[in-house]
Design a protein around this motif. Structure first.
Motif, mmCIF file in Angstrom:
data_model
loop_
_atom_site.group_PDB
_atom_site.id
_atom_site.type_symbol
_atom_site.label_atom_id
_atom_site.label_comp_id
_atom_site.label_asym_id
_atom_site.label_seq_id
_atom_site.Cartn_x
_atom_site.Cartn_y
_atom_site.Cartn_z
ATOM 1 N N CYS A 186 28.629 9.620 22.001
ATOM 2 C CA CYS A 186 27.763 10.791 22.189
ATOM 3 C C CYS A 186 27.135 11.266 20.882
ATOM 4 C CB CYS A 186 28.557 11.931 22.828
ATOM 5 S SG CYS A 186 29.009 11.607 24.540
ATOM 6 N N LYS A 189 26.910 13.780 28.136
ATOM 7 C CA LYS A 189 27.649 14.471 27.081
ATOM 8 C C LYS A 189 28.662 15.476 27.617
ATOM 9 C CE LYS A 189 24.302 13.729 23.506
ATOM 10 N NZ LYS A 189 24.052 14.155 22.155
ATOM 11 N N ALA A 194 24.763 7.827 25.034
ATOM 12 C CA ALA A 194 25.655 8.626 25.881
ATOM 13 C C ALA A 194 25.288 8.457 27.350
ATOM 14 C CB ALA A 194 25.594 10.089 25.473
ATOM 15 N N ASP A 231 28.329 17.513 20.349
ATOM 16 C CA ASP A 231 28.002 16.174 20.834
ATOM 17 C C ASP A 231 28.634 15.868 22.182
ATOM 18 O OD1 ASP A 231 26.427 15.167 18.608
ATOM 19 O OD2 ASP A 231 28.287 15.292 17.471
ATOM 20 N N LEU A 232 29.742 16.498 22.493
ATOM 21 C CA LEU A 232 30.462 16.224 23.743
ATOM 22 C C LEU A 232 31.191 17.485 24.172
ATOM 23 C CD1 LEU A 232 31.624 14.150 25.876
ATOM 24 C CD2 LEU A 232 33.513 13.823 24.270
ATOM 25 N N SER A 281 27.765 6.882 30.097
ATOM 26 C CA SER A 281 28.129 7.701 31.256
ATOM 27 C C SER A 281 27.842 6.961 32.554
ATOM 28 C CB SER A 281 27.365 9.022 31.221
ATOM 29 O OG SER A 281 27.707 9.815 32.318
#
Length: 131
Positions: A109, A52, A118, A20-21, A122
């Motif tokens: 995320c 991400k 996400a 996810d990240l 961001s």
């Protein structure tokens, strides 16, 4: 899960949880650290750069020991449209705050924060860094 390089080995790919990240850690005192991250970036799918990925810069409390030009790090974040977080891991309060920040980013995320994507998060981080 942690790794020191990308790409990840294929033999356990079917057992690997969803990613996810990706937080790339760069030690401000190590040019090798930056080069390793730059080499790993080529193995990341372009879709991850839509919120991400982040760059975590460690050792910022010892700027007099820098081996890396911070402008190169800021450019990396700009080139990959990804936030740059700076921290000092040797200070417990900053380490804990950074961990909480990364955890919140991971929750977003992973889709566990209703109404916040996400990509949206961001873009908020980039716009706040510009101010």
């Amino acid at each position: 899960h942690l790794t020191t390089f990308l790409p990840l080995p294929l033999e356990r790919d079917h057992l690997r949880p969803r990613i996810d990240l990706i937080a790339f850690m760069i030690d401000i005192k190590s040019k090798h650290s930056l080069k390793n991250v730059e080499a790993s970036l080529t193995h990341v799918d372009d879709s991850f750069f839509l919120g991400k990925v982040c760059f975590l810069i460690t050792g910022v409390g010892r700027m007099n020991c820098c081996s890396i030009d911070m402008n190169a790090v800021w450019k990396l974040g700009e080139d990959y449209c990804s936030p740059v977080l700076c921290c000092e891991l040797e200070l417990e309060g900053i380490r804990a705050a950074t961990a909480q920040r990364l955890l919140r980013m991971l929750q977003i995320c992973a889709g566990h924060v209703p109404g916040v994507s996400a990509l949206f998060f961001s873009s908020l981080m980039r716009s706040s860094a510009d101010n």
